[in-house]
Structure formats: C-alpha cells, structure tokens
Design a protein around this motif. Structure first.
Motif, PDB file in Angstrom:
ATOM      1  N   GLU A 163       0.839  -1.257  -0.005  1.00  0.00           N
ATOM      2  CA  GLU A 163       0.010  -0.100   0.038  1.00  0.00           C
ATOM      3  C   GLU A 163       0.905   1.266   0.097  1.00  0.00           C
ATOM      4  OE1 GLU A 163      -3.068   0.586  -0.533  1.00  0.00           O
ATOM      5  OE2 GLU A 163      -3.260  -1.453  -0.968  1.00  0.00           O
ATOM      6  N   LYS A 221       2.276   1.862  -3.425  1.00  0.00           N
ATOM      7  CA  LYS A 221       1.239   2.129  -4.343  1.00  0.00           C
ATOM      8  C   LYS A 221       0.970   3.671  -4.231  1.00  0.00           C
ATOM      9  CE  LYS A 221      -1.278  -2.122  -5.018  1.00  0.00           C
ATOM     10  NZ  LYS A 221      -2.444  -2.703  -4.681  1.00  0.00           N
ATOM     11  N   SER A 222       0.969   3.988  -2.832  1.00  0.00           N
ATOM     12  CA  SER A 222       0.957   5.442  -2.555  1.00  0.00           C
ATOM     13  C   SER A 222       1.697   6.125  -3.114  1.00  0.00           C
ATOM     14  CB  SER A 222       0.573   5.630  -1.184  1.00  0.00           C
ATOM     15  OG  SER A 222      -0.345   4.867  -0.674  1.00  0.00           O
ATOM     16  N   ASP A 240       1.306   6.620  -6.955  1.00  0.00           N
ATOM     17  CA  ASP A 240       0.278   7.819  -6.969  1.00  0.00           C
ATOM     18  C   ASP A 240       0.677   9.318  -6.775  1.00  0.00           C
ATOM     19  OD1 ASP A 240      -1.340   5.529  -7.851  1.00  0.00           O
ATOM     20  OD2 ASP A 240      -2.467   5.618  -5.794  1.00  0.00           O
TER      21      ASP A 240
END
Length: 90
Positions: free
Chosen positions: A23, A26-27, A30
């Motif tokens: 996570e 992924k952050s 992004d």
C-alpha cells in the motif's frame, strides 16, 4: 529484484506486513504521478530525483520509406540518480 522481492525485503527490515508495504509503494507511485503531472519534481531520498522536460515538435524520417514526418511535442519524465546511490554502485 522483482516487486515481490522488494516487498519482502522492506517488510523484513521494517517489521510491517507485505500488504502494508504494498500500500505504501502504491501511494508513493500515485503521489509521484500526481506531482509530475502538475510539473513538480519528486525526490526519493537516497535514490533518485524525477522531473519533467518538454520536448518540442520536430521533423523526423520514416526509416522504411525515408519520408519526412512530423513528430509531435511531448512531455517526458527525466531521472537523475542521486550521489549516494551512484557512489554505492560504483
């Protein structure tokens, strides 16, 4: 090193689960995409500095036919390896 290997290594070093590390990565992706899209530079400490550069429209040649073609202007991502990593690899 694959993504799975990276997740395992970070999870082992931090004591976090692989799902949590996934996570976070992924952050990071992004946030990096958003910042670069807005024209900001992104520095991942100790690893790399990312930025953008505008490439103007230019003329090129079709290698098969030799015909002149117009290559559209575009924005590209630039990378600069930071000194700490470059020194470590060398």
């Amino acid at each position: 090193m694959t993504k799975f290997d990276l997740l395992k290594a970070i999870a082992a070093a931090t004591g976090e689960s692989q799902a949590t590390v996934d996570e976070v990565l992924k952050s990071l992706a992004d946030a990096t995409s958003k910042a670069l899209g807005e024209g900001d530079d992104v520095t991942i400490p100790g690893i790399v500095k990312l930025g953008t550069k505008d490439k103007p429209e230019r003329m090129g040649r079709n290698p098969k036919t030799g015909e002149a073609i117009k290559i559209a202007a575009k924005t590209v991502v630039t990378t600069k390896v930071l000194k700490g990593l470059a020194d470590h690899v060398a």
